[in-house]
Design a protein around this motif. Structure first.
Motif, PDB file in Angstrom:
ATOM      1  N   ARG A   1       0.622  -1.077   0.061  1.00 18.74           N
ATOM      2  CA  ARG A   1       0.082   0.035   0.236  1.00 18.74           C
ATOM      3  C   ARG A   1       0.970   1.348   0.152  1.00 18.74           C
ATOM      4  O   ARG A   1       0.483   2.359  -0.705  1.00 18.74           O
ATOM      5  N   PHE A   2       1.937   1.246   0.659  1.00 24.11           N
ATOM      6  CA  PHE A   2       2.807   2.323   0.730  1.00 24.11           C
ATOM      7  C   PHE A   2       3.476   2.798  -0.604  1.00 24.11           C
ATOM      8  O   PHE A   2       3.538   3.994  -0.522  1.00 24.11           O
ATOM      9  N   ILE A   3       3.475   1.903  -1.532  1.00 16.97           N
ATOM     10  CA  ILE A   3       3.790   2.354  -2.794  1.00 16.97           C
ATOM     11  C   ILE A   3       2.784   3.178  -3.555  1.00 16.97           C
ATOM     12  O   ILE A   3       3.040   4.164  -4.062  1.00 16.97           O
ATOM     13  N   ARG A   4       1.686   2.508  -3.417  1.00 14.70           N
ATOM     14  CA  ARG A   4       0.593   3.517  -3.970  1.00 14.70           C
ATOM     15  C   ARG A   4       0.354   4.740  -3.348  1.00 14.70           C
ATOM     16  O   ARG A   4       0.231   5.886  -4.213  1.00 14.70           O
ATOM     17  N   ASP A   5       0.404   4.802  -2.152  1.00 14.44           N
ATOM     18  CA  ASP A   5       0.432   6.034  -1.305  1.00 14.44           C
ATOM     19  C   ASP A   5       1.495   7.122  -1.785  1.00 14.44           C
ATOM     20  O   ASP A   5       1.205   8.354  -2.063  1.00 14.44           O
ATOM     21  N   ALA A   6       2.626   6.629  -2.122  1.00 11.61           N
ATOM     22  CA  ALA A   6       3.698   7.272  -2.328  1.00 11.61           C
ATOM     23  C   ALA A   6       3.451   7.854  -3.866  1.00 11.61           C
ATOM     24  O   ALA A   6       4.008   9.091  -4.082  1.00 11.61           O
ATOM     25  N   HIS A   7       3.099   6.898  -4.852  1.00 14.44           N
ATOM     26  CA  HIS A   7       2.910   7.487  -5.971  1.00 14.44           C
ATOM     27  C   HIS A   7       1.729   8.605  -6.237  1.00 14.44           C
ATOM     28  O   HIS A   7       1.839   9.559  -6.659  1.00 14.44           O
ATOM     29  N   ALA A   8       0.733   8.379  -5.350  1.00 16.15           N
ATOM     30  CA  ALA A   8      -0.303   9.355  -5.283  1.00 16.15           C
ATOM     31  C   ALA A   8       0.079  10.689  -4.604  1.00 16.15           C
ATOM     32  O   ALA A   8      -0.051  11.891  -5.058  1.00 16.15           O
ATOM     33  N   HIS A   9       1.060  10.803  -3.757  1.00 12.24           N
ATOM     34  CA  HIS A   9       1.604  11.952  -3.109  1.00 12.24           C
ATOM     35  C   HIS A   9       2.524  12.647  -3.996  1.00 12.24           C
ATOM     36  O   HIS A   9       2.344  13.840  -4.242  1.00 12.24           O
ATOM     37  N   PHE A  10       3.467  11.879  -4.683  1.00 12.21           N
ATOM     38  CA  PHE A  10       4.384  12.665  -5.566  1.00 12.21           C
ATOM     39  C   PHE A  10       3.765  12.809  -6.812  1.00 12.21           C
ATOM     40  O   PHE A  10       4.111  13.883  -7.714  1.00 12.21           O
ATOM     41  N   ALA A  11       2.573  12.217  -7.325  1.00 15.57           N
ATOM     42  CA  ALA A  11       1.834  12.782  -8.443  1.00 15.57           C
ATOM     43  C   ALA A  11       1.091  14.116  -8.104  1.00 15.57           C
ATOM     44  O   ALA A  11       1.061  14.964  -9.088  1.00 15.57           O
ATOM     45  N   SER A  12       0.806  14.135  -6.980  1.00 15.40           N
ATOM     46  CA  SER A  12       0.088  15.497  -6.791  1.00 15.40           C
ATOM     47  C   SER A  12       1.063  16.558  -6.589  1.00 15.40           C
ATOM     48  O   SER A  12       0.740  17.763  -6.960  1.00 15.40           O
ATOM     49  N   VAL A  13       2.290  16.478  -6.212  1.00 14.33           N
ATOM     50  CA  VAL A  13       3.356  17.314  -5.843  1.00 14.33           C
ATOM     51  C   VAL A  13       3.996  17.881  -6.976  1.00 14.33           C
ATOM     52  O   VAL A  13       4.115  18.967  -7.585  1.00 14.33           O
ATOM     53  N   LEU A  14       4.471  16.835  -7.885  1.00 15.03           N
ATOM     54  CA  LEU A  14       5.047  17.040  -9.132  1.00 15.03           C
ATOM     55  C   LEU A  14       4.412  17.082 -10.355  1.00 15.03           C
ATOM     56  O   LEU A  14       4.658  18.020 -11.168  1.00 15.03           O
ATOM     57  N   LEU A  15       3.438  16.506 -10.325  1.00 13.05           N
ATOM     58  CA  LEU A  15       2.633  16.731 -11.746  1.00 13.05           C
ATOM     59  C   LEU A  15       1.467  17.590 -11.721  1.00 13.05           C
ATOM     60  O   LEU A  15       0.953  18.074 -12.647  1.00 13.05           O
ATOM     61  N   GLY A  16       1.355  18.042 -10.363  1.00 14.74           N
ATOM     62  CA  GLY A  16      -0.036  19.277 -10.402  1.00 14.74           C
ATOM     63  C   GLY A  16      -1.230  18.890 -10.615  1.00 14.74           C
ATOM     64  O   GLY A  16      -1.978  19.569 -10.828  1.00 14.74           O
ATOM     65  N   VAL A  17      -1.502  17.706 -10.150  1.00 15.29           N
ATOM     66  CA  VAL A  17      -2.941  17.190 -10.381  1.00 15.29           C
ATOM     67  C   VAL A  17      -3.439  16.753  -8.953  1.00 15.29           C
ATOM     68  O   VAL A  17      -2.693  16.591  -7.966  1.00 15.29           O
ATOM     69  N   ARG A  18      -4.760  16.840  -8.608  1.00 21.14           N
ATOM     70  CA  ARG A  18      -5.026  16.519  -7.486  1.00 21.14           C
ATOM     71  C   ARG A  18      -5.545  15.158  -7.329  1.00 21.14           C
ATOM     72  O   ARG A  18      -6.387  14.417  -7.985  1.00 21.14           O
ATOM     73  N   VAL A  19      -4.577  14.168  -6.689  1.00 22.26           N
ATOM     74  CA  VAL A  19      -4.804  13.073  -6.452  1.00 22.26           C
ATOM     75  C   VAL A  19      -4.985  12.597  -4.880  1.00 22.26           C
ATOM     76  O   VAL A  19      -4.048  12.574  -4.099  1.00 22.26           O
ATOM     77  N   PRO A  20      -6.055  12.477  -4.499  1.00 19.31           N
ATOM     78  CA  PRO A  20      -6.639  12.604  -2.958  1.00 19.31           C
ATOM     79  C   PRO A  20      -5.579  10.974  -2.440  1.00 19.31           C
ATOM     80  O   PRO A  20      -5.559   9.978  -3.221  1.00 19.31           O
ATOM     81  N   GLN A  21      -5.339  11.069  -1.282  1.00 17.42           N
ATOM     82  CA  GLN A  21      -4.612   9.713  -0.763  1.00 17.42           C
ATOM     83  C   GLN A  21      -6.045   8.758  -0.712  1.00 17.42           C
ATOM     84  O   GLN A  21      -6.869   8.897  -0.144  1.00 17.42           O
ATOM     85  N   PRO A  22      -5.423   7.231  -1.024  1.00 21.21           N
ATOM     86  CA  PRO A  22      -6.464   6.481  -0.964  1.00 21.21           C
ATOM     87  C   PRO A  22      -6.679   5.744   0.401  1.00 21.21           C
ATOM     88  O   PRO A  22      -5.921   6.007   1.082  1.00 21.21           O
ATOM     89  N   ARG A  23      -7.876   5.459   0.649  1.00 21.82           N
ATOM     90  CA  ARG A  23      -8.307   4.942   2.058  1.00 21.82           C
ATOM     91  C   ARG A  23      -8.312   3.585   2.110  1.00 21.82           C
ATOM     92  O   ARG A  23      -8.149   2.945   2.947  1.00 21.82           O
ATOM     93  N   THR A  24      -8.402   2.628   0.834  1.00 22.64           N
ATOM     94  CA  THR A  24      -8.513   1.330   0.930  1.00 22.64           C
ATOM     95  C   THR A  24      -7.357   0.667   0.025  1.00 22.64           C
ATOM     96  O   THR A  24      -6.714   1.581  -0.617  1.00 22.64           O
ATOM     97  N   HIS A  25      -7.152  -0.634   0.309  1.00 23.93           N
ATOM     98  CA  HIS A  25      -6.093  -1.169  -0.997  1.00 23.93           C
ATOM     99  C   HIS A  25      -6.748  -2.599  -1.228  1.00 23.93           C
ATOM    100  O   HIS A  25      -5.971  -3.498  -0.679  1.00 23.93           O
ATOM    101  N   THR A  26      -7.569  -2.692  -1.818  1.00 20.14           N
ATOM    102  CA  THR A  26      -8.078  -4.051  -2.268  1.00 20.14           C
ATOM    103  C   THR A  26      -7.502  -4.705  -3.352  1.00 20.14           C
ATOM    104  O   THR A  26      -6.489  -3.742  -4.049  1.00 20.14           O
TER     105      THR A  26
END
Length: 408
Positions: free
Chosen positions: A67-92
């Protein structure tokens, strides 16, 4: 032209996008290590380039499962790509599949852009260097090119700029693709967003209920304590023992109110959904005794079996009675109060009356009465409060009827 320049020319937004895409090349080095070992060990030399790519994609897919890989990608995509990617709450498992696709695409795009960047800069600068060095023949992609060493070799400069511009256009297109699809693969799914919204709504609803509960509880405590303090002051000389009892009651009720307040404030500071202590009709006798200590005569009549009343109805009925008693103490101090509670087979009725006073004629707009209306409506009951004329004179009457069964 301005938009094209803003997309290609260096700037904070463009450089961040380049950094995010190129980071995929560094990320690809992690799965490439076991992929290279596997390709060398299990495949012949001719097939190793293809098997290396397949094994790299396979290990990149496995790498995306935590899960931390997905969380990290969502965070860095928000910071570096400039798009709004909310942090995921589940990991199914569907979330893992989407994250795996994104990680593989990130690694592939990063490796492609890194390779092209190195090749294009080398091919763009080489003719210029040969021109500055006096000219020579150069192998340029798939053909041999003669670079003169005089002024006629100036054409190597626009060629270099053209190649770098094409590289910038390709990078801008790749960054735009990542920006477009990052929320699709990394952001929470629709069902997850609905669940988050419902959770936030539940917290806000609970906090709104808490605010009403604090209003009722502390308002009742302050009103009763004020009246008890007046009684203690009047009896201090004539009946010191009774005055001490009134002061002890003030101390006890104030300590209880402070404990409730500290409990609620602590939960709010921790960001948790607060749960205030729930009192029901089982606590009715203690409530009436607390009111009687103010010197107010309370006559109560209880019909039916209160313990059989559903917990939700019992809790709301207690709050209605407490608010009604608080209003009586506030607007008609020491006036006798009559309370009737009837727990029938289908309905629970609460009726509270007290004599009207000049101060009690303006009780229509209080937030306590509004809270009573909200509670009763939520339970699909009926409520009324207004002055009435009885054989005892003009009285203020609060009447509420709550269904005990859903089909009532």
């Amino acid at each position: 032209m301005h938009k094209l320049a803003a997309t290609v020319l260096p700037g904070p937004r463009v450089l961040k996008g380049w950094l995010y895409v190129l980071s995929g090349a560094l990320l690809a080095l992690i799965p490439m290590i076991p992929a290279g070992v596997s390709a060398v060990a299990w495949t012949p030399p001719a097939a190793r380039p293809w098997t290396l790519a397949l094994f790299t994609a396979f290990f990149a897919t496995l790498m995306a499962w935590p899960r931390f890989i997905r969380d990290a990608h969502a965070h860095f995509a928000s910071v570096l790509l400039g798009v709004r990617v909310p942090q995921p709450r589940t990991h199914t498992w569907p979330d893992r599949v989407r994250a795996s696709v994104w990680v593989v695409a990130h690694c592939a795009g990063g490796a492609l852009l890194a390779g092209l960047t190195f090749a294009v800069w080398l091919s763009a600068i080489s003719p210029v260097l040969f021109w500055l060095d006096g000219g020579n023949s150069i192998d340029y992609y798939f053909f041999t090119m003669e670079v003169p060493g005089d002024r006629s070799g100036l054409w190597t400069l626009p060629l270099a700029f053209a190649e770098i511009a094409l590289l910038g256009l390709f990078a801008a297109a790749l960054i735009a693709v990542y920006r477009r699809f990052a929320p699709l693969f990394l952001a929470p799914r629709a069902a997850e967003r609905v669940a988050v919204l419902e959770e936030r709504t539940a917290v806000l609803t609970q906090r709104d209920r808490l605010a009403q509960e604090l209003h009722d509880s502390i308002g009742h405590t302050l009103t009763a304590s004020t009246i008890q303090a007046q009684v203690a002051g009047q009896l201090m000389d004539d009946d010191p023992e009774l005055a001490r009892k009134a002061l002890a009651s003030i101390e006890e009720s104030s300590r209880t109110a402070l404990e409730d307040l500290d409990h609620v404030l602590g939960l709010l500071r921790e960001g948790k959904a607060p749960r205030a202590p729930h009192r029901t009709l089982a606590d009715l006798d203690a409530l009436l005794e607390h009111v009687r200590r103010t010197g107010t005569e309370v006559t109560s009549t209880v019909e039916g079996v209160l313990p059989k009343v559903p917990a939700t109805v019992s809790r709301e009925a207690y709050r209605i009675i407490r608010e009604g008693l608080t209003n009586a103490l506030r607007h008609a101090p020491k006036a006798p109060v009559k309370l009737k509670v009837d727990a029938g087979p289908r309905w629970l009725t609460v009726e509270l009356t007290n004599p009207m006073t000049s101060a009690g004629s303006s009780r229509h707009g209080g937030s306590g009465l509004v809270g009573i209306v909200d509670r009763v409506r939520l339970l699909r009951g009926e409520v009324a409060f207004a002055p009435v004329v009885t054989a005892e004179g003009e009285r203020w009457r609060l009447f509420a009827r709550l269904p005990i069964r859903s089909g009532a």
